[in-house]
Design an enzyme around this catalytic site. Sequence first.
Site, PDB file in Angstrom:
ATOM      1  N   PHE A  70      -2.796  -6.498 -13.967  1.00 55.56           N
ATOM      2  CA  PHE A  70      -2.572  -5.592 -12.835  1.00 55.56           C
ATOM      3  C   PHE A  70      -2.315  -4.174 -13.312  1.00 55.56           C
ATOM      4  O   PHE A  70      -1.496  -3.950 -14.208  1.00 55.56           O
ATOM      5  CB  PHE A  70      -1.374  -6.063 -12.007  1.00 55.56           C
ATOM      6  CG  PHE A  70      -0.921  -5.070 -10.961  1.00 55.56           C
ATOM      7  CD1 PHE A  70      -1.588  -4.975  -9.750  1.00 55.56           C
ATOM      8  CD2 PHE A  70       0.151  -4.216 -11.200  1.00 55.56           C
ATOM      9  CE1 PHE A  70      -1.193  -4.041  -8.788  1.00 55.56           C
ATOM     10  CE2 PHE A  70       0.559  -3.284 -10.247  1.00 55.56           C
ATOM     11  CZ  PHE A  70      -0.114  -3.207  -9.033  1.00 55.56           C
ATOM     12  N   LEU A  73       1.191  -6.133 -16.887  1.00 55.10           N
ATOM     13  CA  LEU A  73       1.445  -5.140 -15.851  1.00 55.10           C
ATOM     14  C   LEU A  73       1.352  -3.742 -16.454  1.00 55.10           C
ATOM     15  O   LEU A  73       2.145  -3.379 -17.321  1.00 55.10           O
ATOM     16  CB  LEU A  73       2.839  -5.343 -15.240  1.00 55.10           C
ATOM     17  CG  LEU A  73       3.129  -6.704 -14.595  1.00 55.10           C
ATOM     18  CD1 LEU A  73       4.565  -6.743 -14.076  1.00 55.10           C
ATOM     19  CD2 LEU A  73       2.147  -6.993 -13.462  1.00 55.10           C
ATOM     20  N   GLU A  74       0.364  -2.999 -16.019  1.00 56.30           N
ATOM     21  CA  GLU A  74       0.213  -1.599 -16.435  1.00 56.30           C
ATOM     22  C   GLU A  74       0.682  -0.746 -15.265  1.00 56.30           C
ATOM     23  O   GLU A  74      -0.045  -0.571 -14.282  1.00 56.30           O
ATOM     24  CB  GLU A  74      -1.243  -1.299 -16.791  1.00 56.30           C
ATOM     25  CG  GLU A  74      -1.773  -2.114 -17.967  1.00 56.30           C
ATOM     26  CD  GLU A  74      -1.047  -1.840 -19.271  1.00 56.30           C
ATOM     27  OE1 GLU A  74      -0.301  -0.838 -19.344  1.00 56.30           O
ATOM     28  OE2 GLU A  74      -1.207  -2.607 -20.219  1.00 56.30           O
ATOM     29  N   LEU A  75       1.897  -0.249 -15.339  1.00 54.17           N
ATOM     30  CA  LEU A  75       2.530   0.413 -14.207  1.00 54.17           C
ATOM     31  C   LEU A  75       2.560   1.925 -14.431  1.00 54.17           C
ATOM     32  O   LEU A  75       1.586   2.493 -14.863  1.00 54.17           O
ATOM     33  CB  LEU A  75       3.913  -0.190 -13.982  1.00 54.17           C
ATOM     34  CG  LEU A  75       3.909  -1.744 -13.870  1.00 54.17           C
ATOM     35  CD1 LEU A  75       5.321  -2.284 -13.730  1.00 54.17           C
ATOM     36  CD2 LEU A  75       3.017  -2.219 -12.735  1.00 54.17           C
TER      37      LEU A  75
END
Length: 471
Positions: free
Chosen positions: A193, A216-218
């Site tokens: 994501f 998770l790449e936020l």
Amino acid sequence: MDTATQIDHLKQLFKSQKAAFNKSPFPDYRKRLNNLNKLKSLLLDNQQQFIEALNKDFGNRSADDSKIGDILTSVSGINYNISNLKRWMKPEKRHVSVLFQPAKARVEYQPLGVVGILVPWNYPVFLALGPLAAALAAGNRAIIKMSEFTPNTTALLTKLVTSHFDEDEVSVVGGEAEVASVFSSLTFDHIFFTGSTAVGKLVMKAAAENLVPVTLELGGKSPAIIDKKMSIKTAVERLILGKTLNSGQTCVAPDYILCPKGKVQELSDELANSFNKMFPGINENNDYTSVVNDGQYNRLINLIADAKAKGASVRELAINPECQKSRQLPLTLITNISNDMTVMQEEIFGPILPIIEYDTIEQAISYVNDRDRPLALYIYSFDKKLQQQIIKQTHAGGVCINDAAFHVAVDDLPFGGVGPSGMGSYHGEEGFKTFSHAKSILSRGKISFTPMLFPPYGTFIHNLVYKLFIR
């Protein structure tokens, strides 16, 4: 296609890919290489179509922003996977201590299976094809869920993927939040994501129900720290493209600047000078990307209004009376900052740049450490001792020294966040490993001394082993 039909189609694709993977759980080198070359051709042969689709989705998307941020980076990543795939696929020999001899140990990287990739709207090509290239290199199949805010890019990518891959290899789906929610709840072998921290929490929560691993790449608020001894002109030259590329709609764009006390006005003037050289006018300027939609534009306008209402000074670096019509929002500087301003409480994700004064470098470091760990941190200094001080005393997903954002494009550097800015990483070898299971294998031949350790215990061999190895 209505939402119910989209969800049914998604579930059927997922079932089909699972069945196909079970029939062929370890694609060989040639198959993976062929898939990567198909992906590369898909992109190279349709560059102009992608540029046009992205332009339609944004209202105005600079062709060069698309070439730099979506096409060049994607092609570069695919090429890097192609060049290194054979080496990555080789089993790795591992050490076996004398206690377990004679034996051999190795690690083999096995495809996980079916990967789900959730793509944001800001770089929809790069953030779809980058993870996909890594997943295909590792031997997986993939379903890509595109953002509802990029319908033209989604339609084009769907068409091209369908013409280059079987749907049980790679598929693309669209849809609103309800489709994304169902997507996150499927029993993928890995979910990847890219997006906001708030949505990332929802994805992780849904995946946890099925014990599906996630990357998770936020985002977050990525600081830029300017050294007292650094030329302000040089610092601005090094950071401004990272902030204005895609009009700041970049997860690693500098979010705010920590400026030495007494240099805020100089910094503000130099930013204005550089911005107006790059974009002499922004209204209907094809080089300056629009804010993607009305919702995002109004969010940014509200951040500025909130800061003004709470005592901030605001300086627009270009005058654009038609900016609401085109959503081409000029780079806007905010000074006299206070922590109760919304602009300092959430990721900006647009062309707004707060500037905060600091007295000592220790004070700047404390300011960063008192907040959530960012996705990126930027240091503007030629003092190597100071560079190391900041690196050692702060946490961030990645760091650029005297540059901004371009560490993401270096293929051999892992890219990912830490804490609220993400978990896990990809690009280069780390991408291959993210989408692989590192299977440990211990192998014995015809000779084995293991029976000597069988009960009854208390023999000379047991006592000797304990004496030699428990110390």
